[in-house]
Design a protein around this motif. Structure first.
Motif, PDB file in Angstrom:
ATOM      1  N   SER A  58       0.829  -1.208   0.000  1.00 32.50           N
ATOM      2  CA  SER A  58       0.000   0.000   0.000  1.00 32.50           C
ATOM      3  C   SER A  58       0.862   1.258   0.000  1.00 32.50           C
ATOM      4  N   GLN A  59       1.985   1.238   0.722  1.00 32.40           N
ATOM      5  CA  GLN A  59       2.891   2.381   0.701  1.00 32.40           C
ATOM      6  C   GLN A  59       3.502   2.574  -0.679  1.00 32.40           C
ATOM      7  N   SER A  60       3.822   1.499  -1.342  1.00 31.45           N
ATOM      8  CA  SER A  60       4.385   1.584  -2.689  1.00 31.45           C
ATOM      9  C   SER A  60       3.377   2.156  -3.674  1.00 31.45           C
ATOM     10  N   VAL A  61       2.126   1.771  -3.527  1.00 30.65           N
ATOM     11  CA  VAL A  61       1.086   2.283  -4.415  1.00 30.65           C
ATOM     12  C   VAL A  61       0.891   3.783  -4.188  1.00 30.65           C
ATOM     13  N   VAL A  62       0.851   4.200  -2.930  1.00 34.30           N
ATOM     14  CA  VAL A  62       0.693   5.624  -2.618  1.00 34.30           C
ATOM     15  C   VAL A  62       1.880   6.420  -3.166  1.00 34.30           C
TER      16      VAL A  62
END
Length: 108
Positions: free
Chosen positions: A5-9
């Motif tokens: 999720s951090q990578s997507v953000v």
């Protein structure tokens, strides 16, 4: 290092940053060169070079956190330079586009 999720953000932030840079680059390209000089800003080719290099580096760095810092020149252009040179644009309608529009004094 990052969760999914951090990578997507981060990827979405970098994409938004890149889109802002491309918008600033295109906008700087369509503005007349004399407007930059009339408003005591850096010359048009210098702004185009700065914005192009920042956009290319953002593209090259991909999803890196450091690529987010490269949006700074585009934000400076959009916040400081664009509002000053926008009245010189031919797209504003009316007149020859040779300078900022002045309010009409009325009458004939």
């Amino acid at each position: 290092m990052f969760s999914t999720s951090q990578s997507v953000v981060l990827l979405l932030l970098v994409l938004a940053s890149f889109l802002v840079q491309v918008f600033a680059l295109i906008d700087a390209g369509i503005r007349p060169a004399h407007a930059y000089l009339a408003e005591n800003k850096l010359k048009k080719p210098i702004w185009l070079l700065i914005l192009l290099v920042a956009a290319l580096l953002t593209y090259a760095l991909g999803g890196s956190f450091y690529s987010l810092l490269l949006v700074t020149p585009a934000l400076v252009y959009l916040a400081d330079v664009r509002p000053k040179i926008q009245p010189y644009s031919r797209r504003q309608g009316g007149g020859s586009g040779s300078g900022p529009r002045r309010p009409s004094s009325g009458g004939w």
